[in-house]
Every structure is written in C-alpha cells, then in structure tokens.
Design an enzyme around this catalytic site. Sequence first.
Site: not given
Lengths: 434, 434
Positions: B13-14, B203, B300
């Site tokens: 995806t990335v 994160k 995304g």
Amino acid sequence: MKPVKVGICGLGTVGGGTFNVLKRNAQEITRRAERAIEVAQIAARSINPQCVITDTPITDDVFEVVNNPEIDIVVELIGGYTLARELVLTAIENGKHVVTANKALIAVYGNEIFTKAEQKGVIVAFEASVAGGIPIIKAIREGLAGNRINWVTGIINGTGNFILTEMTDKGREFSAALQEAQALGYAEADPSFDVEGIDAAHKLTILASIAFGIPLQFDKAYTEGITNLASEDIRYAEALGYRIKHLGVAKRTAKGIELRVHSTLIPSDKLIANVNGVMNAVMVNGDAVGSTLYYGAGAGMEATASAVVADLVDVVRAMTSDPENRVPHLAFQPSALSHVPVLSIEDCETAYYLRIQAEDSPGVLAQVATILSKRGINIESIMQKELEEMNGKVPMILLTHNVTEAKMNDAIIALESLEGVEGKVTRIRVEQLN
Amino acid sequence: MKPVKVGICGLGTVGGGTFNVLKRNAQEITRRAERAIEVAQIAARSINPQCVITDTPITDDVFEVVNNPEIDIVVELIGGYTLARELVLTAIENGKHVVTANKALIAVYGNEIFTKAEQKGVIVAFEASVAGGIPIIKAIREGLAGNRINWVTGIINGTGNFILTEMTDKGREFSAALQEAQALGYAEADPSFDVEGIDAAHKLTILASIAFGIPLQFDKAYTEGITNLASEDIRYAEALGYRIKHLGVAKRTAKGIELRVHSTLIPSDKLIANVNGVMNAVMVNGDAVGSTLYYGAGAGMEATASAVVADLVDVVRAMTSDPENRVPHLAFQPSALSHVPVLSIEDCETAYYLRIQAEDSPGVLAQVATILSKRGINIESIMQKELEEMNGKVPMILLTHNVTEAKMNDAIIALESLEGVEGKVTRIRVEQLN
C-alpha cells in the site's frame, strides 16, 4: 560551539515573549540546537515590564542592532511596513539572517526581500507571520512537500473569530461583539485591520505563495470583512447545518488561483467549524494527503514567540549550509515560481447563501427561480421564514450550487429590481471544504 | 543537478503510493527540491496492480537495493521487525540514507538504528511512522523547538477510532463495530495490533521520545485496548459531557514521564473529541505555544506516501550538509538525551470514570464514598441510573478528581468486595486536555 548571537528589534508583546522564552527555555533549546542562542542586543523604545533584562545591552536605535558586527541573526518585531522594510533590507545587506513575525511586510515587500536575501545568501524566516504558534509555514513548505496542493483555507484572524463566536453563541450583533473584544484586549481601538480582513489577507497571501509556488501578490487578494454580517444570517445558517466563519481561501483552479477573504458558510460538522474564540486553524488539502488541519493560538505573547524561536533554531542549523540546499523562502525554487494568474473575484466560483426580503407569494418565488435559472444558477435549497414577517415581507433563504461571482452579481441586480423584493439581497459565500 | 537515486523496498500500500506520488508529482517535487528524485530500483515480491511501472528495474531481493552502489536513499516499506531491521542496518552500513514508515521498527530498534546512523553520518527519516500524512514529527521536532513540551496526546490508530465512532454514533457493541471495520478493509483479519493498542503504543513511544528528549522505550509503555469497552459507557460518558476516545498520552510530570495508551473520557467540546472515523489527530501542549492540534488521514496509500516523499525531500536537502547541523533524529542532540524515568502505570495520575453495579440504597453510596475518601480520592460527580435497574442493581457512575493508579487499584478492590456491589467495577481514565 560558541553561541549564536541574536539581536531583537522591538520589545512589545512578541519581542518580550521571544526574550522570555529564549531565556526560560535556554537549556531545552540548546539540547535541541546544540549551539546556544544568546540575545546579544535589544532595540526598544521602552522596556517591556514583563521582561527581566539584567545584562543584555539595550539601545533605542534599531539600526545599531542591524549594523552590529557581532549579531548573526536580526529578529524584526517592530511591525509596520516602512521602518521594518528598511531595517530588514539593511540587515540582509549586512549579511545577517532575519527572523520576522511581520505578515504585512512579507505580504507586501516579500518578493523584494527574498530576492535580496537570495543574492546575499542569507535566510529570512517568517513562521510567526501566519497563525502565531501554529507551525503552518513549515507544514506546507516541508511537511507536505510531496503534494500538489489543491487549496488552503483558514481562520487566520483571532479577533474576527472571537467576534463571530460571540455573535454565534450569544446571538449578539457585530457592534456589541466588537466592544466585548475590545474590552478583553483582543481588538485594537481601531479594529479595521482585523475586522476588515486586511490582516487575514496578508496571511493568506503568504500561504497561497508557499502552497502554489507563486510570487506574493497581496494587491490581488479580494478582501471582505465581517462588519456587515447580521446575526440573523448566523441563525439561518445554523438552521441549514452551517456555521459562518471568516475565512481566507486560496484555491487552485483550471483558470488560475482564487485568493479571497470573506465570511463563509461551512458545514457545522467540519472540525474547522468548531474552532472558536481567538483560536486559529488552517486546513490544507493536497492531492496525496487529502485534507489536513492545524490548530492553535494565532496570537499572543508566547504563542507567537514559539514560532520566532523555532525559526531561530532552524536558522542556526541552516546558516552553515550551502544556500542551494536550504528550504526555499517561498517553498519552491525562485527560478521555479509559477506565473499562473490570480483570478479577479468576478472569476471566482463558489456556492452562495442568499437572503432576500420578499413578499410571501408563489409569484415572487417563481420570479426568483426564473432569474437564477436563466443564468444557469442551480438552487440547492430554499427556506422561507414565514414567522419572521416584517412589513409584509419575509426572509427567503436560498443555497445555490457553484457559480461565478460575475453571474451572481448579475443575478443579484435582477433580484433587487423585482417589485416583490425589498432592499438589498444579502449574499454570503459557501464552501463545503471537501 | 543530477537526480537523487532512490530504492523502494516493498511495493504494498505505502510503497505503491510512494511510487505513484513520486511519479505523478515529479515536476512539483523538483520545483521544490531543485534536484529530481528518481526511483532507480524497486524490491517487491509482486507488482502492485495500482502502479504502472515502465522502466524501473525490479528485483525480489531487498538486499540488491541496499547493496546497489547507485542508490543514495533506501525507502524501507516492507514492515515488520526482523528483515526490516537487517535491511535498514545494512543500508546505513553502506552509507545510504533511509526513509521508513515502520513504527514498530523505530519504536523497538530505533535507539540502535539512530546510534549507527550517527556513526555513519547518514539520516534515517521516519515522518510516515506516526499518523500517516500528518507532519507531526516535523511539527514537534522543529515547529515547536522553542517549547518545553508538557504533553502529547493523540488519536493515532485509525482502525480503533473508526470502531469507537461506530459504537458512539450507532450504539453498536465492539464486536459488531469491528466486523464493520473488517468488512470495509479498515481492520485486518487479526486486528489485535490495532484494537489492543500495540500500534498506538509504537507511535506514542516515538512521539514521547521527540517531545521530551528521552530514548525510545516501547517496553515501558502501558497499553490497554478497546476490546472491553461497553457501549453503555459511551452513552453514560456522553450524558456527562464526555466522549470516549482511544488515546496515546505522553505527559511530563515532576516524578517522570507518563506513557500510556487506553480508552479515555475527554470533554465533548474539545476539538479532538470530534475527530471521527479513521481520521487521526495529535494534540501537543508546549509551555510557550499552549495547546496545538494536527489532524489528517492517519493511514492510506497516498496519505502515508505524502509523509515518505516529504522525508525524501528533506533528506535530499540535508544529505550534503554537515551532520552536526542536521535536525537530530530524536529532536534532541544524542548526547543531550535525558534519562528521566518512564513511570509505571501505578504511579500515573489521572481522573477516573467508575461504573459500579450497586444496590440503589443510600447505605451503599455511603460505603462507596467512604472507601474513596479514605484513600484521598475526591468525587467530582455521581450519577445513578435508576431506570436501568438489573437484578436489583443499578449502574452508579462516578467521576473522580486526579489520583494515582495505585490508589485507585486499591479502592477498586475494596469497592468490589462490598456486599451491595455486583461484579467488577468498570474504570476508564479521564483527561481534561487543558
């Protein structure tokens, strides 16, 4: 490494805040920047009572600072155009880097200043000039560097947003809300820069330039204030699912760049519609990242100082580097600036909220609809406020689809000449922010 | 100038998004960076059908890329700990700069990786590892460099936030909301990394490190997921003026650093309480700037690619500079990292929401109040839901003032042993975010 020597010109709100933050956070800043940042000289007409200055030399002549051979970086916080321009140009001429919070100076004289800075190989940093402590210049110029930016829009004047919030939450009229803002110290005695949108237009000019890679063109920004906004329009907007905010909007279109500041209806469920009081927020939409939002205090002593000091740290890091590899002042390489035109307001395209004082009869509605449809203006919704009848007229509120300002101007002239319509048509632009 | 040569490892995806953004926005990126960024090689097990690759060499061996002498920058997008660690360390060993989106790798092996990068004078950039396209690493590390950061808190897992939003808006239970998230492709078949809070803890570990200048300490992060959250608590919280969000919280206190991920009641009128669906937002509070917020897509294809490409532009600018003047990997100079302890959860201090299934009698309320007051726990408000009686018990909901977790644990043991109390006490932490 030996400390970097900074000269602060202007010790008002932001200057005083900068001095205090540099002093209080000296250790934290040095842990980050490696080199200490030392205030070696201050130019001020009077001492800010919020600062405790023990051993920093003070002068009342700003040119002593810009001509001081010991000073590496000049921090321009005196405001205004004339003296500030001369001061910054002289500092550059003397090979000094500059940090400024002066949006008017950058918006109006930025092209000249950056050209000169590039010739002399020095940096002019201006994060504090837009949206106070929010690192929005850095976000657009570096954080979103992979994007083709589609639009930037923001609540970039805290005074105006405070007044609108008062009008919205308490149903006040503009003049009462302005008085409240003045009493709290959020608005000046002469509030025109804030409430007429000029301050916001300065900031929008800067944002548009770094978003699209165009020269600064303040003179092309369309500016409308909030002085004529009526509290009933805030109420009607609310009923339609919108809030009214005073926005700067910079948008890339196929025809050119839209650059406009005005009151705007935005959907209530958008995050930015809920930014209230003196707070600022900027939305940036890029082709890869989609919509992003940056929120914080847009003014204030230490919030703005936060941006000034961040710029100082950046300059300390970049001042020893090859000028060719620095972040360009306007985000794009000077030779790569684009000369795509800024559109006149007549060529800008938005949806509209219209309020018409009209006779409550099917005939008038038909005439209104005909005028709009003849100009290709589609109506999204109509609301009639029968209960608010005055002199036989009731407010008819329409939301239209997108149309150019020129067509809308033409339609409004026709609407105002209808027999069943009284007085002026109120028109407020609408943005969906999708 | 000749193009910078980039090798992309991983074309999921990335990786696919990064390839596409670099290609589509090549001109815009070169206008900013001056040098073109060219994808010189790709390592992928299979071709992403969303990419049109015409003349870029492709290999299925990532080590071909990291050992390719032509490559200047390696983009690590394969994910996971083991191979990714080896790949990144080899790239550094070979003198290549690295850009990665791998939060697990940085949170767990970041100290080792940055130490090695500093020895070799190369840059490891990781903006994409936290909150996707939001330039939050840059904001904290550079944009707020003048501040002493007090706390950072964020909605940093889109899957979890989507599930909570479904539960809040539609009154669904966790399992139904998870199924919806899976059906829409927001949650994996095995969703544990997201719903157990591990991804958020990775994160948060990174954010805490750059905010406070401490080494990465993922093993010290306290992690609680959303799997046990009941929809009725969302309802009761709403009645009290709060929303429940799954937050990462990193806070500087006099005793040390709090580092915790858990469901949290936050006031409904805070901007971050209105961040819904898969969107992310991070609040940062600094002593000068006050509270700021950064919002956008946390995941995304192209949103994350936006951060990867911004890092590439940064690396292109900084790679020719003196390593001493670069932005330090963890925001503070390696020699200036602080060894202030990360507190155990027992020493963390928050306000609490408690739900107790109790007999509806003044006697029980008195016993509850006594247990709390004996431990110095002040009650801010009490709400009893008489209408929701079950088996003679009704939900009693309390909000407390701040207290350490240790004291609250002790109080809960006492509460659960009361005769008039049934089952377990539900406890959710509360943050005012002021």
